[in-house]
Every structure is written in structure tokens, then in C-alpha cells.
Design a protein around this motif. Structure first.
Motif, PDB file in Angstrom:
ATOM      1  N   SER A 196       6.629  36.313 -21.904  1.00  0.00           N
ATOM      2  CA  SER A 196       5.871  35.318 -21.138  1.00  0.00           C
ATOM      3  C   SER A 196       5.801  35.719 -19.667  1.00  0.00           C
ATOM      4  O   SER A 196       5.320  34.962 -18.843  1.00  0.00           O
ATOM      5  CB  SER A 196       6.526  33.940 -21.281  1.00  0.00           C
ATOM      6  N   ARG A 197       6.298  36.913 -19.350  1.00  0.00           N
ATOM      7  CA  ARG A 197       6.216  37.409 -17.976  1.00  0.00           C
ATOM      8  C   ARG A 197       4.977  38.275 -17.843  1.00  0.00           C
ATOM      9  O   ARG A 197       4.873  39.313 -18.475  1.00  0.00           O
ATOM     10  CB  ARG A 197       7.450  38.243 -17.626  1.00  0.00           C
ATOM     11  N   ILE A 198       4.042  37.860 -17.046  1.00  0.00           N
ATOM     12  CA  ILE A 198       2.820  38.654 -16.859  1.00  0.00           C
ATOM     13  C   ILE A 198       2.659  38.847 -15.357  1.00  0.00           C
ATOM     14  O   ILE A 198       2.332  37.896 -14.645  1.00  0.00           O
ATOM     15  CB  ILE A 198       1.569  37.945 -17.429  1.00  0.00           C
ATOM     16  N   SER A 199       2.906  40.070 -14.894  1.00  0.00           N
ATOM     17  CA  SER A 199       2.876  40.241 -13.446  1.00  0.00           C
ATOM     18  C   SER A 199       1.432  40.225 -12.937  1.00  0.00           C
ATOM     19  O   SER A 199       0.506  40.689 -13.614  1.00  0.00           O
ATOM     20  CB  SER A 199       3.598  41.526 -13.038  1.00  0.00           C
ATOM     21  N   GLY A 200       1.274  39.638 -11.764  1.00  0.00           N
ATOM     22  CA  GLY A 200      -0.040  39.598 -11.120  1.00  0.00           C
ATOM     23  C   GLY A 200      -1.023  38.616 -11.734  1.00  0.00           C
ATOM     24  O   GLY A 200      -2.203  38.614 -11.382  1.00  0.00           O
ATOM     25  N   PHE A 201      -0.578  37.768 -12.653  1.00  0.00           N
ATOM     26  CA  PHE A 201      -1.472  36.818 -13.343  1.00  0.00           C
ATOM     27  C   PHE A 201      -2.227  35.949 -12.332  1.00  0.00           C
ATOM     28  O   PHE A 201      -3.415  35.695 -12.471  1.00  0.00           O
ATOM     29  CB  PHE A 201      -0.626  35.949 -14.280  1.00  0.00           C
ATOM     30  N   ASN A 240      -3.209  36.548  -9.389  1.00  0.00           N
ATOM     31  CA  ASN A 240      -4.306  37.185  -8.653  1.00  0.00           C
ATOM     32  C   ASN A 240      -5.447  37.690  -9.532  1.00  0.00           C
ATOM     33  O   ASN A 240      -6.414  38.248  -9.026  1.00  0.00           O
ATOM     34  CB  ASN A 240      -3.761  38.360  -7.821  1.00  0.00           C
ATOM     35  N   MET A 241      -5.340  37.505 -10.848  1.00  0.00           N
ATOM     36  CA  MET A 241      -6.423  37.977 -11.731  1.00  0.00           C
ATOM     37  C   MET A 241      -7.617  37.030 -11.662  1.00  0.00           C
ATOM     38  O   MET A 241      -7.492  35.877 -11.249  1.00  0.00           O
ATOM     39  CB  MET A 241      -5.929  38.007 -13.190  1.00  0.00           C
ATOM     40  N   THR A 242      -8.758  37.517 -12.128  1.00  0.00           N
ATOM     41  CA  THR A 242      -9.933  36.648 -12.241  1.00  0.00           C
ATOM     42  C   THR A 242      -9.722  35.735 -13.452  1.00  0.00           C
ATOM     43  O   THR A 242      -8.846  35.986 -14.293  1.00  0.00           O
ATOM     44  CB  THR A 242     -11.202  37.483 -12.498  1.00  0.00           C
ATOM     45  N   LEU A 243     -10.561  34.726 -13.549  1.00  0.00           N
ATOM     46  CA  LEU A 243     -10.478  33.832 -14.715  1.00  0.00           C
ATOM     47  C   LEU A 243     -10.613  34.623 -16.020  1.00  0.00           C
ATOM     48  O   LEU A 243      -9.820  34.443 -16.947  1.00  0.00           O
ATOM     49  CB  LEU A 243     -11.610  32.807 -14.654  1.00  0.00           C
ATOM     50  N   GLY A 246     -14.697  34.478  -2.684  1.00  0.00           N
ATOM     51  CA  GLY A 246     -14.002  35.673  -3.168  1.00  0.00           C
ATOM     52  C   GLY A 246     -12.724  35.948  -2.397  1.00  0.00           C
ATOM     53  O   GLY A 246     -11.893  35.044  -2.206  1.00  0.00           O
ATOM     54  N   GLU A 247     -12.584  37.191  -1.944  1.00  0.00           N
ATOM     55  CA  GLU A 247     -11.341  37.598  -1.270  1.00  0.00           C
ATOM     56  C   GLU A 247     -11.157  36.915   0.084  1.00  0.00           C
ATOM     57  O   GLU A 247     -10.044  36.845   0.614  1.00  0.00           O
ATOM     58  CB  GLU A 247     -11.353  39.118  -1.073  1.00  0.00           C
ATOM     59  N   GLN A 248     -12.259  36.420   0.661  1.00  0.00           N
ATOM     60  CA  GLN A 248     -12.154  35.729   1.949  1.00  0.00           C
ATOM     61  C   GLN A 248     -11.220  34.517   1.867  1.00  0.00           C
ATOM     62  O   GLN A 248     -10.519  34.188   2.813  1.00  0.00           O
ATOM     63  CB  GLN A 248     -13.540  35.225   2.391  1.00  0.00           C
TER      64      GLN A 248
END
Ligand code: MEV
Length: 424
Positions: free
Chosen positions: A4-9, A11-14, A396-398
Motif C-alpha cells: 500500500s506504499r506508492i511513492s509520489g502518488f 504528485n501524479m496526475t489523476l 498545472g504546475e503553477q
């Protein structure tokens, strides 16, 4: 992938998160994920669920990471509108992993059905007469639902209580204890009570007035425990010991003061309700049961406890009624709820209850940790800052850039967001 550990989840897109989830748990199919994209049901389907339907009302569905319950990793779907809750649960679950995750247990799924018997001439005599017929009454209740019986459920016990000083004088209350297995149980119990009523009337000479289940499901309890290594509690300038003692002192406040206990338990319910809702269960029933249980010793108090073990680690416990099902009601007909049950891989209502009570404990710790250290607003501020950045026109990233700068400057205002946006 089984963890159940997902790194960076975060910051991912939908779409990236959806793909990751599908990969995390093989049984999740595109239609399951599709149910979450669309919200699960059409207005036409909703029209069959309640009355006077005019449309739909959606809530966000997030996934809490890092949970390990009874040695098994689980991704937890949470449906709610409040920021910080999913992140808080995920972070506490990560800390708890270092101590073995959450250990959870449940009682048998026993629900209570109530029958109020009025117009009884002699309450004591009637009570004993009911007990004399207990075996027959239980057999009758047991025969009502052959499916439930096939799966090991059915009538378990009958109890009679006397209230001799109510506003209408004396009456009896008969409790039917019913094992509802993987159902929430309201239908089974209400049907059984309605079926027994004429027999109770014949035995007592009284009239059975109300026949309805009790939401104080104190025979259907879920319990969770976690141990957090004291070292893992340290952050910024806070030592592990100071965070631990801060959490324990915060718990002490809720233990003695109902004004605080209500808020403390609300924090627990942030976690509990959001999984209950994600799985199509009746969150009003869970809320009613939780708060009634919190007053079981005569004064309203905390549902959880926090203390330390002999090594000085933080130990948390949570115990509360948990009347959730996986086989009927909205859980069965709502594709988004079905996907939620599937994601967790639960095969019984008790397994679901064990996950939910663990999430409640994690959520409680997230709130107490924040309150006992930096205060609740800092975490809220960064999420608030993102919303302000979006309102100022960031995309977005802004969004992250504008929000991060406002938080660093401790100025979270739309005019400042607009200035930062221009300077990017
Ligand atoms: C907010 O939704 C929940 C908290 O108030 C819980 C608590 O105070 O323990 C943060």
C-alpha cells in the motif's frame, strides 16, 4: 504489486493515480475505475434509490496509502469533502507501519432488534413468560431468512428489559440478538422483529408498539490497536518523546471533557465515515452508534485511548460499534461502492470493519499530533493556499509553485497569489 506504499502518488496526475491503483490490485477492472471517474451511478439509477430525484451530488474519492491491517497491506478508499484527512491518515499509517501496522479484531456481527411492548398488566410476569418461550421465539426468528442462515447467521438470543417509570408508565422492551453476517442487518432485524411481534403480544397480553433495530450496536464492536515507535514521532524541533506526551495529554483532555471529546471523536469519524461512505454504507447509523457508545459509562468520552508501552512507544486503541455490510443496500447496487470493496479485497463485513476502525485510529492520531505540536492550521494552510492559487488563475504546475511561495511567506491571499503568478 501488493504494497500500500506508492511513492509520489500525491504528485501524479489523476490518470496516473488510476493506472497505479489498477496495477496495485489486479482485480480492479476498467469498469471499476470507470465507476470512480463518472461518480458511479446515473441519475436514472439514482431515481430508483430515493424519491423525487432531480440529479446527482458528487464528493471527492481519495485513496489512503500505507495502511497495513493485521499484517496485510490495503489501499483505502475515502469519500469526503475535507482537505488534509486523506493525507493525515496516510501519514499516520506510514508511522504505524514501523510498529507493525494496525492490529484489529471484531466481535460476531450481532445486531439488536427492539420490540416495545405496551399495555402490559404485570411487567414482571410478562417478562418471565417471554423467557419461558425463548426457544420457540428464537426458532421462529431463525427461520425467516434462509439465505442468512445458510451463511451462518440467524437469531442468537432474546433479552427482556423492564422500564417501569417512563412518561407513559411501564413497558417492556424485548431485544432480539441477530447475527447478520456480511449484511448491515437493518432489513433482516426489522423483518424478524415484525414477525415476532404477534407472538410476543399473545404471550404478554400487551401490544407490540415499535419494532426496529437499535443503532447502538454494542454487540457488534470493532477494535484497533497500534504501536508507534517513539523515535519515528520526531519531526522539525519536536522530539519523539514530546510528540508522544503531547498526544497523550491531548487524549486526557478528551477523556474528561465532553466538549473536547465531541471534537476528538469527530476527528475519528472523519476517517471512519469516509470509508463507510466510499463503500455505500449508512454513515448516519455508524455516527449514531459511535456517539451513543461514547457515553456508555454515563458520561460522554473519547472512543480512543493513547498511552505508552514499557519501551516508551506510543500506543493507541480504538473501540466502537461498526455496523457495516458488504452484501446489500447501496453497497450492492452502487458500482463505485463495489469498486471500493474490491480495492480493499475484503471478503467479509468484519474485515471491512477492521479496516475502518484502523483508519479511525489513524485519523485520530493525525489530528492529535498536529494539535499537540504545530497546530492544525499549518497543514490546512498549504491546502488552502492551493485553492487560493487556483482562484487567482494558476493552472498545472503553477498551482504548487504559487501555493508554496505563499506558505513560505505566510501570506495566503488572492492579491499575493496574483502577484506571484505574474512573476512566474
Ligand atoms: C477537524 O475535522 C477534526 C479535528 O477537529 C479533530 C480534533 O480536534 O481532534 C481536527
Amino acid at each position: 504489486m501488493t504494497t500500500s506504499r506508492i511513492s509520489g502518488f500525491y504528485n501524479m496526475t489523476l490518470d496516473g493515480r488510476r493506472a497505479k491503483i489498477a496495477e496495485a490490485l489486479a482485480p480492479l477492472t476498467p469498469p471499476d475505475l470507470g465507476a470512480w471517474t463518472s461518480g458511479g451511478i446515473s441519475a436514472e439509477a439514482a431515481d430508483h434509490m430515493i424519491e423525487n430525484v432531480v440529479g446527482m451530488h458528487s464528493l471527492p474519492l481519495g485513496i489512503a496509502l500505507n495502511f497495513m491491517v493485521n499484517g496485510k497491506d490495503v489501499l483505502v478508499p475515502m469519500t469526503l469533502e475535507e482537505p488534509s484527512v486523506v493525507a493525515g491518515a496516510s501519514f499516520m499509517a506510514k508511522l504505524a507501519r514501523a510498529g507493525g501496522g494496525y492490529q484489529a479484531t471484531t466481535t460476531d456481527p450481532l445486531m439488536i432488534g427492539q420490540m416495545q411492548v405496551i399495555n402490559v398488566t404485570n411487567l414482571n410476569e410478562a417478562k418471565l413468560k417471554i423467557y419461558e418461550q425463548k426457544a420457540e421465539l428464537l426458532a421462529e426468528a431463525d427461520s425467516i431468512d434462509p439465505i442468512l442462515k445458510k451463511f451462518g447467521g440467524g437469531a442468537r438470543d432474546l433479552e427482556v428489559r423492564i422500564f417501569d417509570n417512563s412518561p407513559i408508565g411501564g413497558f417492556l422492551v424485548v431485544h432480539l440478538i441477530y447475527d447478520v453476517r456480511d449484511a448491515m442487518g437493518a432489513n433482516a432485524v426489522n423483518t424478524a422483529c415484525e414477525r415476532l411481534a404477534p407472538k410476543i403480544e399473545a404471550i404478554t397480553g400487551g401490544k407490540v408498539h415499535l419494532r426496529i433495530l437499535s443503532n447502538l450496536a454494542d454487540r457488534r464492536i470493532a477494535r484497533a490497536r497500534c504501536t508507534i515507535p517513539v523515535k519515528s514521532l520526531a519531526f522539525d524541533n519536536f522530539s519523539g518523546e514530546s510528540v508522544r506526551d503531547g498526544i497523550i495529554a491531548a487524549y486526557a483532555f478528551a477523556a474528561v471533557d465532553p466538549y473536547r471529546a465531541a471534537t476528538h471523536n469527530k476527528g475519528i469519524m472523519n476517517g471512519v465515515d469516509s470509508v463507510v461512505i466510499a463503500t455505500g454504507n449508512d454513515w448516519r447509523a455508524i455516527e449514531a452508534g459511535a456517539h451513543a457508545y461514547a457515553v456508555k459509562n454515563g458520561h460522554y468520552t473519547s472512543l480512543s485511548t493513547w498511552g505508552k508501552d514499557t519501551e516508551g512507544n506510543l500506543v493507541g486503541t480504538l473501540e466502537m460499534p461498526m455496523a457495516v455490510g458488504i452484501v446489500g443496500g447501496a453497497t450492492k447496487v452502487h458500482p463505485a461502492a463495489q469498486a471500493a470493496v474490491k480495492l480493499m479485497g475484503v471478503k467479509t463485513a468484519n474485515e471491512l470493519a477492521e479496516i475502518i476502525v484502523s483508519v479511525g485510529l489513524a485519523q485520530n492520531m493525525a489530528a492529535l499530533r498536529a494539535l499537540a505540536t504545530e497546530g492544525i492550521q499549518r497543514g490546512h494552510m498549504s491546502l488552502h493556499a492551493r485553492q487560493v492559487a487556483i482562484a487567482a488563475g494558476a493552472t498545472g504546475e503553477q498551482v504548487e509553485k504559487v501555493a508554496a511561495q505563499m506558505v513560505a511567506e505566510k501570506v495566503v491571499r488572492i492579491d499575493r497569489a496574483e502577484e506571484i503568478l505574474k512573476s512566474l
